[in-house]
Motif scaffolding. Structure first.
Motif, PDB file in Angstrom:
ATOM      1  N   GLU A 111    -152.140  54.231  54.548  1.00 21.19           N
ATOM      2  CA  GLU A 111    -152.970  55.420  54.748  1.00 21.19           C
ATOM      3  C   GLU A 111    -152.146  56.700  54.616  1.00 21.19           C
ATOM      4  O   GLU A 111    -152.635  57.720  54.136  1.00 21.19           O
ATOM      5  N   GLU A 112    -150.897  56.651  55.033  1.00 21.65           N
ATOM      6  CA  GLU A 112    -150.030  57.832  54.920  1.00 21.65           C
ATOM      7  C   GLU A 112    -149.828  58.223  53.467  1.00 21.65           C
ATOM      8  O   GLU A 112    -149.922  59.405  53.100  1.00 21.65           O
ATOM      9  N   ASP A 113    -149.555  57.244  52.606  1.00 20.97           N
ATOM     10  CA  ASP A 113    -149.375  57.520  51.180  1.00 20.97           C
ATOM     11  C   ASP A 113    -150.687  57.950  50.534  1.00 20.97           C
ATOM     12  O   ASP A 113    -150.705  58.802  49.635  1.00 20.97           O
ATOM     13  N   ILE A 114    -151.784  57.378  50.995  1.00 22.78           N
ATOM     14  CA  ILE A 114    -153.094  57.740  50.449  1.00 22.78           C
ATOM     15  C   ILE A 114    -153.403  59.202  50.729  1.00 22.78           C
ATOM     16  O   ILE A 114    -153.880  59.936  49.857  1.00 22.78           O
ATOM     17  N   GLN A 115    -153.118  59.646  51.945  1.00 19.07           N
ATOM     18  CA  GLN A 115    -153.415  61.034  52.315  1.00 19.07           C
ATOM     19  C   GLN A 115    -152.596  62.023  51.490  1.00 19.07           C
ATOM     20  O   GLN A 115    -153.049  63.135  51.212  1.00 19.07           O
ATOM     21  N   LYS A 116    -151.408  61.631  51.077  1.00 20.26           N
ATOM     22  CA  LYS A 116    -150.588  62.510  50.247  1.00 20.26           C
ATOM     23  C   LYS A 116    -151.137  62.601  48.827  1.00 20.26           C
ATOM     24  O   LYS A 116    -151.140  63.673  48.214  1.00 20.26           O
ATOM     25  N   LEU A 117    -151.609  61.473  48.300  1.00 18.67           N
ATOM     26  CA  LEU A 117    -152.061  61.437  46.906  1.00 18.67           C
ATOM     27  C   LEU A 117    -153.479  61.959  46.730  1.00 18.67           C
ATOM     28  O   LEU A 117    -153.816  62.474  45.662  1.00 18.67           O
ATOM     29  N   VAL A 118    -154.302  61.839  47.741  1.00 16.94           N
ATOM     30  CA  VAL A 118    -155.698  62.252  47.584  1.00 16.94           C
ATOM     31  C   VAL A 118    -155.811  63.763  47.365  1.00 16.94           C
ATOM     32  O   VAL A 118    -156.801  64.253  46.810  1.00 16.94           O
ATOM     33  N   ARG A 119    -154.800  64.501  47.761  1.00 14.96           N
ATOM     34  CA  ARG A 119    -154.794  65.951  47.541  1.00 14.96           C
ATOM     35  C   ARG A 119    -154.557  66.303  46.074  1.00 14.96           C
ATOM     36  O   ARG A 119    -154.794  67.441  45.661  1.00 14.96           O
ATOM     37  N   LYS A 120    -154.070  65.339  45.315  1.00 11.12           N
ATOM     38  CA  LYS A 120    -153.737  65.607  43.911  1.00 11.12           C
ATOM     39  C   LYS A 120    -154.871  65.264  42.952  1.00 11.12           C
ATOM     40  O   LYS A 120    -154.734  65.491  41.749  1.00 11.12           O
ATOM     41  N   VAL A 121    -155.946  64.717  43.449  1.00  9.53           N
ATOM     42  CA  VAL A 121    -157.094  64.392  42.593  1.00  9.53           C
ATOM     43  C   VAL A 121    -158.266  65.273  43.028  1.00  9.53           C
ATOM     44  O   VAL A 121    -158.776  65.152  44.142  1.00  9.53           O
ATOM     45  N   VAL A 122    -158.687  66.167  42.145  1.00 10.66           N
ATOM     46  CA  VAL A 122    -159.681  67.180  42.478  1.00 10.66           C
ATOM     47  C   VAL A 122    -161.070  66.551  42.515  1.00 10.66           C
ATOM     48  O   VAL A 122    -161.468  65.825  41.606  1.00 10.66           O
ATOM     49  N   GLY A 123    -161.817  66.843  43.583  1.00  8.89           N
ATOM     50  CA  GLY A 123    -163.208  66.397  43.662  1.00  8.89           C
ATOM     51  C   GLY A 123    -163.400  65.004  44.210  1.00  8.89           C
ATOM     52  O   GLY A 123    -164.534  64.588  44.463  1.00  8.89           O
ATOM     53  N   TRP A 124    -162.326  64.258  44.396  1.00 10.69           N
ATOM     54  CA  TRP A 124    -162.437  62.899  44.912  1.00 10.69           C
ATOM     55  C   TRP A 124    -162.265  62.910  46.426  1.00 10.69           C
ATOM     56  O   TRP A 124    -161.407  63.593  46.964  1.00 10.69           O
ATOM     57  N   ARG A 125    -163.124  62.146  47.104  1.00 17.03           N
ATOM     58  CA  ARG A 125    -163.013  62.045  48.560  1.00 17.03           C
ATOM     59  C   ARG A 125    -162.667  60.615  48.943  1.00 17.03           C
ATOM     60  O   ARG A 125    -162.916  59.663  48.196  1.00 17.03           O
ATOM     61  N   LEU A 126    -162.113  60.480  50.135  1.00 15.71           N
ATOM     62  CA  LEU A 126    -161.643  59.193  50.611  1.00 15.71           C
ATOM     63  C   LEU A 126    -162.711  58.537  51.476  1.00 15.71           C
ATOM     64  O   LEU A 126    -163.254  59.149  52.399  1.00 15.71           O
TER      65      LEU A 126
END
Length: 214
Positions: A111-126
């Protein structure tokens, strides 16, 4: 060959020895190149401007510069090794990376790595579901045909990447895409790579038209 005529005002008379034995580091001049005017002389010299300027960039120091010891006043070491580094995968943007095979024995991304990468994809939510994390993106389009066209564009990107999202055409003009790696029960780097590639798809021609009020 580009040539230029430069005029140098000389405040003091030139030493005659320079006229007969010019130094290699000076412009070769001839007595005909001078005209006397009161106590000053004017020298004209036509030369190749490219030769005068030389190559732009690094150059070897002149002998006078070496004698001055200018290198001792520069921060750094004279024996420093200079290397041209090729960017590694982590330095490249997600959309420039390629998907890699995923082993079923591989653990899903933390989850820690996911939270870092999700900021780099515009418009996608977790999304956090019982089966693990997923990425989801929604598009509001102009009409049904535009929805079908977007699905086709996403399919081409996914096919080229070798990693496929789940795509749904909802209502007449909404598309929903979800990404996750089913074989490991969660998210992998491939999901973020494909999400970034999908972000680069042109959708401006499929978006609803804006109303203009008079």
């Amino acid at each position: 060959m580009a040539t230029s005529n430069l005029v140098f005002p000389l405040l003091h008379p030139i030493n005659p020895r320079f006229l007969h034995n010019p130094s290699p580091q000076r412009f070769p001049l001839s007595p005909n190149a001078f005209s006397s005017s009161s106590s000053s002389l004017v020298a004209t010299r036509a030369f190749n401007t490219n030769e005068f300027l030389g190559d732009f960039g690094a150059r070897d120091p002149f002998p006078a510069e070496l004698e001055s010891g200018f290198g001792e006043k520069v921060i750094g070491n004279v024996d420093s090794e200079h290397k041209i580094l090729i960017p590694n995968i982590s330095a490249l943007s997600l959309s420039q990376q390629q998907c890699t095979p995923i082993s079923p024995l591989q653990s899903p991304m933390s989850e820690e790595d996911i939270q870092k990468l999700v900021r780099k994809v515009v418009g996608w939510r977790l999304l956090k579901e019982e089966g693990g994390f997923k990425l989801q993106c929604l598009w509001k389009l102009r009409d049904f045909k535009c929805g079908v066209e977007l699905i086709n564009r996403i399919s081409k990107v996914a096919e080229h990447a070798g990693h496929f999202p789940s795509i749904h055409l909802e209502q007449p003009n909404q598309v929903r895409a979800e990404l996750w790696t089913a074989s490991i029960g969660g998210l992998s780097m491939n999901d973020f790579i494909v999400a970034a590639k999908i972000d680069e798809i042109k959708t401006s021609d499929l978006a609803p038209k804006k109303r203009i009020w008079a």
